[in-house]
Write a protein that holds these residues in place. Sequence first.
Motif, PDB file in Angstrom:
ATOM      1  N   ASN A  41       0.844  -1.206   0.000  1.00  0.00           N
ATOM      2  CA  ASN A  41       0.000   0.000   0.000  1.00  0.00           C
ATOM      3  C   ASN A  41       0.879   1.255   0.000  1.00  0.00           C
ATOM      4  O   ASN A  41       2.113   1.156   0.092  1.00  0.00           O
ATOM      5  CB  ASN A  41      -0.998   0.011   1.178  1.00  0.00           C
ATOM      6  N   THR A  74       1.140   3.631   2.202  1.00  0.00           N
ATOM      7  CA  THR A  74       1.746   3.980   3.489  1.00  0.00           C
ATOM      8  C   THR A  74       3.050   3.216   3.692  1.00  0.00           C
ATOM      9  O   THR A  74       4.066   3.808   4.067  1.00  0.00           O
ATOM     10  CB  THR A  74       0.752   3.689   4.640  1.00  0.00           C
ATOM     11  N   LEU A 100       5.899   4.597   1.706  1.00  0.00           N
ATOM     12  CA  LEU A 100       6.599   5.703   2.376  1.00  0.00           C
ATOM     13  C   LEU A 100       7.519   5.184   3.481  1.00  0.00           C
ATOM     14  O   LEU A 100       8.644   5.661   3.642  1.00  0.00           O
ATOM     15  CB  LEU A 100       5.578   6.689   2.961  1.00  0.00           C
ATOM     16  N   THR A 141      -2.527  17.423   4.253  1.00  0.00           N
ATOM     17  CA  THR A 141      -2.398  16.190   3.481  1.00  0.00           C
ATOM     18  C   THR A 141      -3.266  15.132   4.154  1.00  0.00           C
ATOM     19  O   THR A 141      -3.678  15.308   5.306  1.00  0.00           O
ATOM     20  CB  THR A 141      -0.936  15.682   3.436  1.00  0.00           C
ATOM     21  N   PHE A 142      -3.534  14.035   3.445  1.00  0.00           N
ATOM     22  CA  PHE A 142      -3.985  12.843   4.147  1.00  0.00           C
ATOM     23  C   PHE A 142      -2.823  12.450   5.067  1.00  0.00           C
ATOM     24  O   PHE A 142      -1.660  12.649   4.727  1.00  0.00           O
ATOM     25  CB  PHE A 142      -4.308  11.725   3.143  1.00  0.00           C
ATOM     26  N   PRO A 192       1.649  10.147   5.271  1.00  0.00           N
ATOM     27  CA  PRO A 192       3.080  10.461   5.327  1.00  0.00           C
ATOM     28  C   PRO A 192       3.553  10.833   6.733  1.00  0.00           C
ATOM     29  O   PRO A 192       4.699  10.534   7.091  1.00  0.00           O
ATOM     30  CB  PRO A 192       3.249  11.638   4.358  1.00  0.00           C
ATOM     31  N   VAL A 200       4.404  16.213  -0.649  1.00  0.00           N
ATOM     32  CA  VAL A 200       3.147  15.606  -1.110  1.00  0.00           C
ATOM     33  C   VAL A 200       2.575  16.430  -2.268  1.00  0.00           C
ATOM     34  O   VAL A 200       2.355  17.636  -2.122  1.00  0.00           O
ATOM     35  CB  VAL A 200       2.115  15.543   0.042  1.00  0.00           C
ATOM     36  N   ASP A 237       5.697  12.164  -2.432  1.00  0.00           N
ATOM     37  CA  ASP A 237       4.499  11.344  -2.231  1.00  0.00           C
ATOM     38  C   ASP A 237       3.484  11.771  -3.295  1.00  0.00           C
ATOM     39  O   ASP A 237       2.820  12.803  -3.164  1.00  0.00           O
ATOM     40  CB  ASP A 237       3.947  11.547  -0.819  1.00  0.00           C
ATOM     41  N   ALA A 290       0.819  10.068  -4.293  1.00  0.00           N
ATOM     42  CA  ALA A 290      -0.384   9.228  -4.174  1.00  0.00           C
ATOM     43  C   ALA A 290      -1.638   9.872  -4.767  1.00  0.00           C
ATOM     44  O   ALA A 290      -2.531   9.174  -5.236  1.00  0.00           O
ATOM     45  CB  ALA A 290      -0.632   8.900  -2.702  1.00  0.00           C
ATOM     46  N   SER A 314       0.142   5.550  -4.217  1.00  0.00           N
ATOM     47  CA  SER A 314      -0.838   4.647  -3.614  1.00  0.00           C
ATOM     48  C   SER A 314      -1.792   4.216  -4.713  1.00  0.00           C
ATOM     49  O   SER A 314      -2.092   4.992  -5.628  1.00  0.00           O
ATOM     50  CB  SER A 314      -1.622   5.374  -2.521  1.00  0.00           C
ATOM     51  N   HIS A 354      -4.782   2.730  -3.646  1.00  0.00           N
ATOM     52  CA  HIS A 354      -6.004   2.464  -2.895  1.00  0.00           C
ATOM     53  C   HIS A 354      -7.215   2.688  -3.811  1.00  0.00           C
ATOM     54  O   HIS A 354      -7.143   3.434  -4.787  1.00  0.00           O
ATOM     55  CB  HIS A 354      -6.073   3.389  -1.673  1.00  0.00           C
ATOM     56  N   LYS A 394      -8.024   6.059  -5.349  1.00  0.00           N
ATOM     57  CA  LYS A 394      -7.033   6.817  -6.119  1.00  0.00           C
ATOM     58  C   LYS A 394      -7.306   6.673  -7.631  1.00  0.00           C
ATOM     59  O   LYS A 394      -8.079   5.816  -8.052  1.00  0.00           O
ATOM     60  CB  LYS A 394      -5.623   6.348  -5.751  1.00  0.00           C
ATOM     61  N   GLY A 443      -2.679  -1.025  -2.537  1.00  0.00           N
ATOM     62  CA  GLY A 443      -1.417  -1.168  -3.261  1.00  0.00           C
ATOM     63  C   GLY A 443      -0.621   0.115  -3.221  1.00  0.00           C
ATOM     64  O   GLY A 443      -1.139   1.179  -2.867  1.00  0.00           O
TER      65      GLY A 443
HETATM   66  C1  PLP Z   1      -3.788   7.671  -0.023  1.00  0.00           C
HETATM   67  C2  PLP Z   1      -2.533   8.318   0.397  1.00  0.00           C
HETATM   68  C3  PLP Z   1      -1.472   7.606   0.991  1.00  0.00           C
HETATM   69  C4  PLP Z   1      -1.583   6.218   1.523  1.00  0.00           C
HETATM   70  O1  PLP Z   1      -2.012   5.277   0.721  1.00  0.00           O
HETATM   71  P1  PLP Z   1      -2.620   3.880   1.227  1.00  0.00           P
HETATM   72  O2  PLP Z   1      -2.431   3.060  -0.012  1.00  0.00           O
HETATM   73  O3  PLP Z   1      -4.045   4.123   1.578  1.00  0.00           O
HETATM   74  O4  PLP Z   1      -1.806   3.384   2.361  1.00  0.00           O
HETATM   75  C5  PLP Z   1      -0.289   8.252   1.239  1.00  0.00           C
HETATM   76  N1  PLP Z   1      -0.134   9.558   0.976  1.00  0.00           N
HETATM   77  C6  PLP Z   1      -1.125  10.293   0.449  1.00  0.00           C
HETATM   78  C7  PLP Z   1      -0.868  11.722   0.174  1.00  0.00           C
HETATM   79  C8  PLP Z   1      -2.363   9.703   0.162  1.00  0.00           C
HETATM   80  O5  PLP Z   1      -3.349  10.454  -0.331  1.00  0.00           O
END
Ligand code: PLP
Length: 370
Positions: free
Chosen positions: A57, A59, A62, A83-84, A87, A134, A160, A162, A184, A186, A189, A196
């Motif tokens: 995934n 996370t 990272l 950010t989500f 990170p 990010v 990052d 993602a 990511s 997920h 996304k 993933g």
């Molecule tokens: C979604 C996301 C992640 C983490 O991804 P997961 O696959 O859900 O673990 C990391 N960083 C950012 C900025 C994200 O939006």
Amino acid sequence: MKYPLSNIQLTALERQYVNEALQANWISGSAGSPFLARFESLLEQRHKRMYALAVANGTVALELALRTLDIGLGDYVIVPALTFAAPVAAVLNVGAKPLIVDIDPDTWTISPEAVADLVGSTSWYGRIKAVIAVDLLGHPCDFGRLYEAAQREGIPIIEDAAQAHGATYYKNPTGTFGDISTFSYHANKAITTGEGGSFLTNKRELYDRAKRLMNHGMTPGRPYYHEEPGTNYRMTNVTAAIGTAQMERWIELMAKRSQVAKWYGQVLPSWMQPRPVAEWCTPGMWLYTVTVDPTIRADLLNNLQAQGIDVRAIWPAIPDNPAFAAFEMDRCTVARAIAARAIWLPTSATMTYDDCQTIAEAFRQVEAVL
Ligand SMILES: *Cc1c(COP(=O)(O)O)cnc(C)c1O
């Protein structure tokens, strides 16, 4: 919800590849997994990187980046205040501490000035081991200025990406920047494998170390010989089969999302302001994001939600979470101001012009009576 915030779109191609993986009886992510090799090679081509590793995934991608750079106990990593949270959690998960700095009002990404201030301050000298940049909500970071701030002092940058599949910074794709980039996949996304992630780099030594660490610390080609303690962050071959199909559909999936963004741009009322975009980039479309008057935001969202339209407030600023409050470095006023105003609209490759119009109309009607 009639209009979910995000929606995946799988086709016969994903099903075909998953069936191939199942029929081959290859469901793990062990060395030599055929779809993992295909997926990783598509990632290298698309993101113009020498090496890619698919992982479980975004996370752990990272965490793998941080561990590969030898970052752990006693180390500090600069992260943005909006950010989500993954990170920020990743930094803590490897035993290091985050230093949360504000974002830039024009890009909503980590402020290069704030990074330069911390990197240049004598009290932090030698203790900052990386910056996680990010690409927020599809918008690439200001990498030129970030490189100047961090890499002059030899501090590595982890990109990052993602939320920014398909974005470009001066025509270079996201996933290309910094010593290591991560994605990511997920389900929410823009390219997805359900769960993933990926790790990308141009540096052979970082790739070799990451590949070893994510595979129990074993030396490739030498089973059960552990060169260093490692872990298991592998993606399965079945997951990579979905990823291979999604990467092969890249152009189609990106085009559909940008089309949705264009439609929203045409139909939304002018009191809904699209997020700013710097002239040096093309944003990638993840979730269409606008700002509204913060005094009516909750009412707007509640009303639309009650109609089955899944519009949402974006995340609170990172230091406003009890888990991270102690790591705020300066007053993150820009992050807080945006966190109070911004909302996401349903965004997915499956949406039509009529969907966008229905949603815009619902906003108009609710706002008129607030
Ligand atoms: C979604 C996301 C992640 C983490 O991804 P997961 O696959 O859900 O673990 C990391 N960083 C950012 C900025 C994200 O939006």
